[in-house]
Design a protein around this motif. Sequence first.
Motif, PDB file in Angstrom:
ATOM      1  N   PHE A 219      39.537  44.427  34.915  1.00 39.67           N
ATOM      2  CA  PHE A 219      38.892  44.192  36.219  1.00 39.67           C
ATOM      3  C   PHE A 219      39.623  45.094  37.214  1.00 39.67           C
ATOM      4  N   ILE A 222      44.359  44.296  41.317  1.00 40.88           N
ATOM      5  CA  ILE A 222      44.731  43.707  42.609  1.00 40.88           C
ATOM      6  C   ILE A 222      46.220  44.001  42.777  1.00 40.88           C
ATOM      7  N   HIS A 231      41.716  38.347  46.261  1.00 41.29           N
ATOM      8  CA  HIS A 231      41.284  39.522  45.488  1.00 41.29           C
ATOM      9  C   HIS A 231      41.296  40.740  46.399  1.00 41.29           C
ATOM     10  N   ASP A 248      48.008  41.649  40.220  1.00 41.77           N
ATOM     11  CA  ASP A 248      47.143  40.906  39.298  1.00 41.77           C
ATOM     12  C   ASP A 248      46.315  41.952  38.574  1.00 41.77           C
ATOM     13  N   ASP A 260      45.093  39.447  31.204  1.00 42.08           N
ATOM     14  CA  ASP A 260      45.037  39.159  32.644  1.00 42.08           C
ATOM     15  C   ASP A 260      46.371  38.520  33.038  1.00 42.08           C
ATOM     16  N   HIS A 343      40.889  30.288  33.926  1.00 41.50           N
ATOM     17  CA  HIS A 343      39.540  30.523  33.400  1.00 41.50           C
ATOM     18  C   HIS A 343      39.655  30.888  31.930  1.00 41.50           C
ATOM     19  N   HIS A 350      36.863  37.095  32.670  1.00 46.82           N
ATOM     20  CA  HIS A 350      36.371  35.741  32.973  1.00 46.82           C
ATOM     21  C   HIS A 350      35.297  35.496  31.924  1.00 46.82           C
ATOM     22  N   GLU A 392      47.272  30.367  36.130  1.00 50.09           N
ATOM     23  CA  GLU A 392      47.562  31.223  37.287  1.00 50.09           C
ATOM     24  C   GLU A 392      47.681  30.477  38.613  1.00 50.09           C
ATOM     25  N   GLU A 432      50.709  34.594  36.644  1.00 53.50           N
ATOM     26  CA  GLU A 432      49.632  34.343  35.673  1.00 53.50           C
ATOM     27  C   GLU A 432      50.007  34.833  34.284  1.00 53.50           C
TER      28      GLU A 432
HETATM   29  N1  GLY Z   1      40.272  38.555  38.139  1.00 49.81           N
HETATM   30  C1  GLY Z   1      41.476  38.037  38.632  1.00 49.81           C
HETATM   31  C2  GLY Z   1      41.894  36.818  37.944  1.00 49.81           C
HETATM   32  O1  GLY Z   1      41.125  36.004  37.548  1.00 49.81           O
HETATM   33  O2  GLY Z   1      43.054  36.605  37.740  1.00 49.81           O
END
Ligand code: GLY
Length: 463
Positions: A219, A222, A231, A248, A260, A343, A350, A392, A432
């Motif tokens: 993704f 971040i 985000h 992140d 992630d 998630h 995700h 996270e 996370e």
């Molecule tokens: N896409 C960022 C997260 O879920 O950690």
Amino acid sequence: MFSKEIYVARRSKLKSSINKEILLFLGNSEASSNYPDNTYIFRQDSNWLYYFGIDKPDFAAIIDIESGEEIIFGNDVDIDDIIWMGPQPSVADQAAEVGVAKTAPLAKLESVVRDAAAKGRKIHFLPPYRNHNKIMLNSILGLAFGQMKEAASEEFIKAVVAQRLIKEPCEVMEIDKACNLGYAMHMAATKLMKTGMIEQELVGVMEGVAVSGGYMTSFPTILSQNGETLHNHTHHQILTEGRLTVIDAGVEIASHYCSDNTRTLPCSGRFTQQQKDVYTIVSEAENMTLSIARPGITYREVHLTISRLMLQGLKNIGIVKGDLDEAVAQGVQGLFMPHGIGHNMGLDVHDMEDLGENYVGYDPDQTRAKQLGLGSLRMARMLRAGHVITDEPGIYFIPALIDQWKAEGHCKDFINFDALDAYRTFGGIRIEDDLLITEKGARLLGSKRLPRTVEEVESAMAE
Ligand code: GLY
Ligand code: MN
Ligand code: MN
């Protein structure tokens, strides 16, 4: 790509969980960026990858549950294609690699599906998220664009979710590999970070690790000193003494499985005392998930247990007050963590959110809360061995949100708003990791854990 037997077994299981009729699968096409031939990096649809494996654009398939027939639709290359793309395997050869014997040109899809629909057969399809596939569904089935989400097959969605939620051993091996590369990606930034650098310099180094060792990032990265913006995709600031940077980021490897991770690093390599106090609350919460996540507990319960632990920490430093059970029930934690604890993760970072967050993350007897934070929990389900989830937690000081709660007197009996004044420029902290639920508990994915405690982070940054 996995062995043929894996794809055959997955489709066979899917067929046994849906009664009859026809399943339609649409792979992805190239998507143009700024002119037709300049495309984004190709990303195949994850449901397609899971059942049919072929990692090329412009494929579709049907499975006739009643006859058991499977057909892959795609076009063989012609000489013009070969000039630009080089020789390509035939559609039949690619289909054979995933155990499908029958193929046809893509142009045949429309007539095959229409003929079946004309005979009164139901065509099950999954919710489309790319405009190209929406146009395809409009043309094949005559569906209006606004109806497609509702017209998607709930039975098909639920069958796919049930199957993809429990990761197979071959998938766990891939996710472990992704997490190992994710480790290298984060360590590159940890070792390089120093005040005076621009955030973007670290982004470039991290994304270089993802691309050179895998396929791409899972993704958009971040990386920001304004970690209170959950985000934040801007990376133009100069790293400054006394500030924290939330990083992140994850990788997607060639098989398209993801990692992630988030780490929050002090730009100078040393935390201030105020930062240590808040950081320790988050790192202990993050670690607690690993110790309590196990089959038989819901991730919603984990979210609430972690929330209570963090409120206890915030009470210890004078920000929160009052009875903590009541504070959790009132949703005080939403001021500090306006998101969920995690998630599902797999082929998508995700996982399966194209199919609908609630189908993926909620058991049939669970309803999504409305409260800030808990309402954003993407994975609430009863945990089962084989789930792959992120852990996270975070604590953020969002001035606009603090001002709003204060003005409204929201949860005023539990929050010491005066004490919060000292945190208005603090930013945020998130940590996370990625977990596999095992028969008895949970384990971290990847062979090494990124530096997590205050001491580990400071020592890694000093190297
Ligand atoms: N896409 C960022 C997260 O879920 O950690
Ligand atoms: Mn993340
Ligand atoms: Mn995540």
